[in-house]
Scaffold this motif. Structure first.
Motif, PDB file in Angstrom:
ATOM      1  N   GLU A   1       0.689  -1.490   0.322  1.00 42.16           N
ATOM      2  CA  GLU A   1       0.451   0.488   0.038  1.00 42.16           C
ATOM      3  C   GLU A   1       0.823   1.022  -0.281  1.00 42.16           C
ATOM      4  N   ASP A   2       2.292   1.119   0.175  1.00 41.96           N
ATOM      5  CA  ASP A   2       2.375   2.480   0.474  1.00 41.96           C
ATOM      6  C   ASP A   2       4.052   2.367  -1.113  1.00 41.96           C
ATOM      7  N   ALA A   3       3.810   1.936  -1.878  1.00 44.09           N
ATOM      8  CA  ALA A   3       4.801   1.616  -2.917  1.00 44.09           C
ATOM      9  C   ALA A   3       3.912   3.026  -3.843  1.00 44.09           C
ATOM     10  N   ASP A   4       5.933   3.692  -4.340  1.00 43.06           N
ATOM     11  CA  ASP A   4       4.984   3.757  -5.050  1.00 43.06           C
ATOM     12  C   ASP A   4       5.169   3.329  -6.688  1.00 43.06           C
ATOM     13  N   LEU A   5       3.588   3.554  -6.999  1.00 45.14           N
ATOM     14  CA  LEU A   5       2.802   3.370  -8.162  1.00 45.14           C
ATOM     15  C   LEU A   5       3.666   3.355  -9.588  1.00 45.14           C
ATOM     16  N   ASP A   6       3.448   4.859  -9.806  1.00 45.69           N
ATOM     17  CA  ASP A   6       4.345   5.022 -11.107  1.00 45.69           C
ATOM     18  C   ASP A   6       5.820   3.799 -11.015  1.00 45.69           C
ATOM     19  N   ALA A   7       6.316   3.702 -10.141  1.00 45.91           N
ATOM     20  CA  ALA A   7       7.787   2.811  -9.995  1.00 45.91           C
ATOM     21  C   ALA A   7       7.305   1.649 -10.133  1.00 45.91           C
ATOM     22  N   ALA A   8       6.301   1.044  -9.593  1.00 41.75           N
ATOM     23  CA  ALA A   8       5.525  -0.123  -9.793  1.00 41.75           C
ATOM     24  C   ALA A   8       5.225  -0.333 -11.034  1.00 41.75           C
ATOM     25  N   VAL A   9       4.119  -0.089 -11.886  1.00 42.71           N
ATOM     26  CA  VAL A   9       3.409   0.155 -12.662  1.00 42.71           C
ATOM     27  C   VAL A   9       5.290  -0.092 -13.869  1.00 42.71           C
ATOM     28  N   GLU A  10       5.695   0.675 -13.470  1.00 38.20           N
ATOM     29  CA  GLU A  10       6.412   0.319 -14.659  1.00 38.20           C
ATOM     30  C   GLU A  10       7.452  -0.381 -14.457  1.00 38.20           C
ATOM     31  N   GLY A  11       8.517  -1.180 -13.547  1.00 39.93           N
ATOM     32  CA  GLY A  11       8.192  -2.268 -12.961  1.00 39.93           C
ATOM     33  C   GLY A  11       7.473  -3.675 -13.200  1.00 39.93           C
TER      34      GLY A  11
ATOM     35  N   GLN B   1      12.355  -2.942  -8.629  1.00 39.03           N
ATOM     36  CA  GLN B   1      13.167  -3.133  -9.690  1.00 39.03           C
ATOM     37  C   GLN B   1      12.377  -4.288 -10.160  1.00 39.03           C
ATOM     38  N   GLY B   2      12.085  -4.298 -11.482  1.00 42.73           N
ATOM     39  CA  GLY B   2      11.397  -5.283 -11.803  1.00 42.73           C
ATOM     40  C   GLY B   2      12.280  -6.398 -13.055  1.00 42.73           C
ATOM     41  N   VAL B   3      14.003  -5.590 -12.733  1.00 38.03           N
ATOM     42  CA  VAL B   3      15.324  -6.812 -13.721  1.00 38.03           C
ATOM     43  C   VAL B   3      16.243  -7.287 -12.624  1.00 38.03           C
TER      44      VAL B   3
ATOM     45  N   VAL C   1      12.476 -16.290  -8.818  1.00 32.29           N
ATOM     46  CA  VAL C   1      13.067 -14.723  -8.329  1.00 32.29           C
ATOM     47  C   VAL C   1      11.742 -13.599  -7.715  1.00 32.29           C
ATOM     48  N   SER C   2      11.514 -13.195  -7.053  1.00 35.43           N
ATOM     49  CA  SER C   2       9.993 -12.270  -6.185  1.00 35.43           C
ATOM     50  C   SER C   2      10.727 -11.258  -6.791  1.00 35.43           C
ATOM     51  N   TYR C   3       9.279 -10.192  -6.858  1.00 36.33           N
ATOM     52  CA  TYR C   3       9.371  -8.692  -6.709  1.00 36.33           C
ATOM     53  C   TYR C   3       8.719  -8.539  -6.186  1.00 36.33           C
ATOM     54  N   ALA C   4       8.991  -7.279  -5.491  1.00 41.32           N
ATOM     55  CA  ALA C   4       8.164  -6.621  -4.061  1.00 41.32           C
ATOM     56  C   ALA C   4       8.474  -5.208  -4.227  1.00 41.32           C
ATOM     57  N   TYR C   5       7.593  -4.063  -4.238  1.00 40.81           N
ATOM     58  CA  TYR C   5       7.174  -2.632  -4.558  1.00 40.81           C
ATOM     59  C   TYR C   5       6.828  -1.860  -2.849  1.00 40.81           C
ATOM     60  N   THR C   6       7.334  -1.253  -2.531  1.00 41.40           N
ATOM     61  CA  THR C   6       7.323  -0.519  -1.319  1.00 41.40           C
ATOM     62  C   THR C   6       8.272   0.343  -0.886  1.00 41.40           C
TER      63      THR C   6
ATOM     64  N   ASP D   1      12.054  -0.997   5.612  1.00 36.52           N
ATOM     65  CA  ASP D   1      12.378  -2.413   6.825  1.00 36.52           C
ATOM     66  C   ASP D   1      11.872  -3.339   6.300  1.00 36.52           C
ATOM     67  N   ARG D   2      10.355  -2.752   5.614  1.00 38.39           N
ATOM     68  CA  ARG D   2       9.571  -3.886   5.271  1.00 38.39           C
ATOM     69  C   ARG D   2      10.016  -4.331   3.731  1.00 38.39           C
ATOM     70  N   GLY D   3      10.712  -3.694   3.275  1.00 37.14           N
ATOM     71  CA  GLY D   3      11.415  -4.416   1.913  1.00 37.14           C
ATOM     72  C   GLY D   3      12.878  -5.215   1.962  1.00 37.14           C
ATOM     73  N   LEU D   4      13.192  -5.157   3.612  1.00 35.59           N
ATOM     74  CA  LEU D   4      13.918  -6.633   4.159  1.00 35.59           C
ATOM     75  C   LEU D   4      13.792  -7.857   3.964  1.00 35.59           C
ATOM     76  N   ARG D   5      12.256  -7.819   5.399  1.00 33.05           N
ATOM     77  CA  ARG D   5      11.889  -8.118   6.030  1.00 33.05           C
ATOM     78  C   ARG D   5      11.536  -9.166   4.847  1.00 33.05           C
TER      79      ARG D   5
END
Ligand code: NAP
Length: 487
Positions: A269-279, A445-447, A418-423, A427-431
Motif C-alpha cells: 500500500e505504501d509503494a510508489d505506484l509510478d515505479a511499480a507500474v514501470e517495474g 526493481q522489475g529486472v 525470483v520475487s519482486y516487491a514494491y514498498t 525495513d519492510r523491503g528487507l523483511r
C-alpha cells in the motif's frame, strides 16, 4: 528493415555442426521458422547420435591442452569475443529477432547482456584462487587448488538464444573446460553465429563444439551418459531438468540447473505506484512475457489495486503488436502456435473462474503466433495460471490485505527463482526479502538479471548459480593436497 536485409542476415550464419574447429554437414537438415510469419528461414544441420558423439570426442581430445592454457590467454580470447559481439550487434540482433520473434531493440539489449558474460568471465579467468593453511594439529599443510571440471555439456532454451549461451560458454572457457553446446531446435542460429565469433577470436579447435538436432533426447542422452562428460549445465523447463538430473545421477556428474519460475510481484500500500507500474511492465513484458524471470502472479494491496490495475491495463493495452523487425513494435510473436494456445487456455480458465479481462484476452487471427498484451483482475486462487508459468504477455492480478498474506501467497509454489516487491519502507523491503523463498529478489526493481550478480533459483527452480563471483565455481573442482610438516 527490408526483406533483403533479413535474407542477408540469415545467409551470414553458418548452418553446419561445429566440431573440432571445423564446420561439417550432417546427413539430415531441419528447418528454422520465423515465428512472426510461420515461414521457414533456413535449414540447419540435424545431428544424429553418431554425428553428435564426434563433438564429445573433439571436446575430450581438446580438454588437457585447454586446461593447460594460461588463464591470461583464455581471458584474452573472451575479451576479443566480447568486442566482436558488440561490433556485430546489428547483424546478430536481426538474426535473433527473425528466429525467435522478440522486437529488435530487445534483441540488441540481449546481445549487450550476452556480451557482458564474455567480458565478466574474461575478468574472472585470471582470478581463480586457491588456499594454503596449516592443519589444526600443526602436522600437515593443506594446499587447496582449483581445476577445470572437464568436458561439459551445455543445453540452452529458445527464449534468450544468445545470452543463455554466453552465460554457460564464458565460464566454461574461463575455467579451462571444453564443451559441447546444444541450442534449442527452434533457435539454433544465434548459437551458431556465436561460435563462429569465438573461433574468430582465436578459440582453439575442439574447445567449444555445437550440436544442433531435432531429436534432443536421442542425441544428448548418450553424450550425458558417457563417462568422459563431467558436467551438465542446463537451462530450460523443470520437467526436462528433472529428467536430465536422473541421467546425470548415473555417472554422478556435476550439474547446474536453471529451471522454470513462477515469480510473484508484490505491490504494498505504501509503494510508489509510478515505479511499480514501470517495474511491472519490465517484469511482465520483457521477452513478450517469455522469461523465467517473468512476473507470473501480481499480488496488490486492496487499497491500491484498482489504481495499479487501471494504469497497468492502459499501458499494456497501448503496446503495438507486430513483427519484431518493424519499427515501434513492443509485442512480438510468441515462439509457436502451442505457446499461443497455452496462453489462451490459461486466460479462458481464469475468466471461467471469475477473473475480469481489463485489456487483451483475444487473438485477432493474423498470421504468425501472436497473443496480445492482457491484464486480468480478480484472478482467483484456483486459476491454473497461478501454478503454471504463463510464458506470455498476461498479467494476472489478485488483491491482498496483509503483509503476512502477501508473503504466504508468494511462497505458495514449488518454484523459487525470483520475487519482486514494491514498498517505500526499507525495513519492510528487507523483511519481505528475507521471507520470500526465491534465489533472487527485486525490491523496487522489475529486472534482476546482471552478469555480475549470482543468477539462479531455489526449490524446483534449480541448482547452482550463473554469473557473479560464484559463476565460475560451477566449472571448477576443488582439490586438496596434503603435505606433512617435517621438523
Ligand atoms: P525445454 O523444453 O526444457 O528445453 C530446453 C532445452 O532442453 C532445449 O535446448 C531443448 O531442446 C532441450 N531438451 C528438451 N528435452 C531434452 C532431453 N530429453 N534431453 C536433452 N535436451 C532436451 O525448455 P524451453 O521451452 O526451451 O524453455 C523454456 C523454459 O526454460 C521455461 O520453463 C523457462 O522458465 C526456463 N528458463 C529458465 C531460465 C533460468 O535461468 N532459470 C532461463 C531461461 C528459461 P529442443 O527444444 O530442441 O528439444
Amino acid at each position: 528493415m527490408t526483406t533483403h536485409d533479413e535474407a542477408a542476415a540469415i545467409a551470414s550464419v553458418p548452418t553446419g555442426l561445429f566440431i573440432g574447429g571445423k564446420w561439417r554437414d550432417a546427413a539430415r537438415t531441419m528447418p528454422v521458422d520465423d515465428p512472426s510469419t510461420g515461414k521457414v528461414l533456413c535449414e540447419v544441420a540435424d545431428a544424429s547420435p553418431e554425428e553428435a558423439m564426434a563433438a564429445l570426442d573433439a571436446a575430450a581430445d581438446a580438454q588437457a591442452a585447454w586446461a593447460a592454457t594460461p588463464p591470461r590467454e583464455r581471458s584474452e580470447i573472451l575479451s576479443r569475443a566480447y568486442a566482436l559481439l558488440i561490433e556485430q550487434t546489428d547483424r546478430l540482433a536481426l538474426v535473433m529477432t527473425l528466429e525467435m520473434g522478440k522486437p529488435l531493440p530487445e534483441a540488441r539489449g540481449e546481445i549487450a547482456y550476452a556480451a557482458e558474460f564474455l567480458r565478466w568471465f574474461a575478468e574472472e579467468a585470471v582470478r581463480i584462487d586457491g588456499g594454503y593453511m596449516t592443519s589444526p594439529n600443526g602436522q600437515a599443510r593443506f594446499l587447496v587448488s582449483r581445476q577445470p571440471v572437464g568436458p561439459s555439456i551445455l543445453i540452452t532454451p529458445w527464449n534468450f538464444p544468445m545470452a543463455m549461451g554466453t552465460r554457460k560458454i564464458a565460464p566454461a572457457i574461463a575455467a579451462g573446460c571444453t564443451s559441447i553446446i546444444k541450442p534449442a531446435a527452434q533457435t539454433p542460429l544465434s548459437t551458431l553465429a556465436l561460435v563462429e565469433i569465438l573461433a574468430e577470436a582465436g578459440l582453439p579447435a575442439g574447445v567449444v563444439n555445437v550440436v544442433t538436432t531435432s531429436a534432443s533426447d536421442d542425441v544428448m542422452t548418450p553424450l550425458i551418459l558417457d563417462p568422459r562428460s563431467r558436467k551438465l549445465s542446463f537451462t530450460g523447463s523443470t520437467p526436462v531438468g528433472k529428467h536430465l538430473l536422473g541421467l546425470a545421477a548415473q555417472t554422478v556428474m556435476r550439474t547446474s540447473m536453471e529451471l522454470g519460475g513462477n515469480a510473484p510481484f508484490l505491490v504494498f500500500e505504501d509503494a510508489d505506484l509510478d515505479a511499480a507500474v514501470e517495474g511491472a511492465m519490465a517484469a511482465k513484458m520483457r521477452n513478450i512475457g517469455q522469461a523465467c524471470t517473468a512476473a507470473n502472479r501480481f499480488y496488490v494491496h486492496r487499497s491500491v489495486a484498482e489504481e495499479f490495475s487501471r494504469r497497468l491495463a492502459e499501458r499494456m493495452g497501448a503496446l503495438p503488436m507486430g513483427r519484431g523487425v518493424d519499427e515501434g513494435v513492443v509485442v512480438g510473436p510468441l515462439v509457436d502456435q502451442r505457446a499461443v494456445d497455452k496462453v489462451g487456455t490459461l486466460v479462458d480458465d481464469a475468466v471461467r473462474r471469475g477473473a475480469t479481462v481489463r485489456t487483451g484476452g483475444e487473438v485477432d487471427g493474423r498470421d504468425g503466433y501472436f497473443y496480445p498484451a492482457t491484464v486480468l483482475t480478480g484472478v482467483p486462487a484456483d486459476a491454473e495460471m497461478g501454478s503454471t508459468e504463463i510464458f506470455g504477455p498476461v498479467a494476472a492480478i489478485t488483491e491482498f490485505d496483509t503483509e503476512a498474506e502477501a508473503v504466504a501467497l508468494a511462497n505458495d509454489t514449488p518454484f523459487g527463482l525470483v520475487s519482486y516487491a514494491y514498498t517505500r519502507d526499507l525495513d519492510r523491503g528487507l523483511r519481505v526479502s528475507d521471507a520470500l523463498e526465491a534465489g533472487m529478489v527485486g525490491i523496487n526493481q522489475g529486472v534482476v538479471s546482471n552478469p555480475a550478480a549470482p543468477f539462479g533459483g531455489i526449490k524446483e527452480s534449480g541448482l547452482g548459480r550463473e554469473g557473479g563471483l560464484v559463476g565460475i565455481d560451477e566449472f571448477l573442482e576443488t582439490k586438496y593436497t596434503g603435505i606433512p610438516v617435517t621438523r
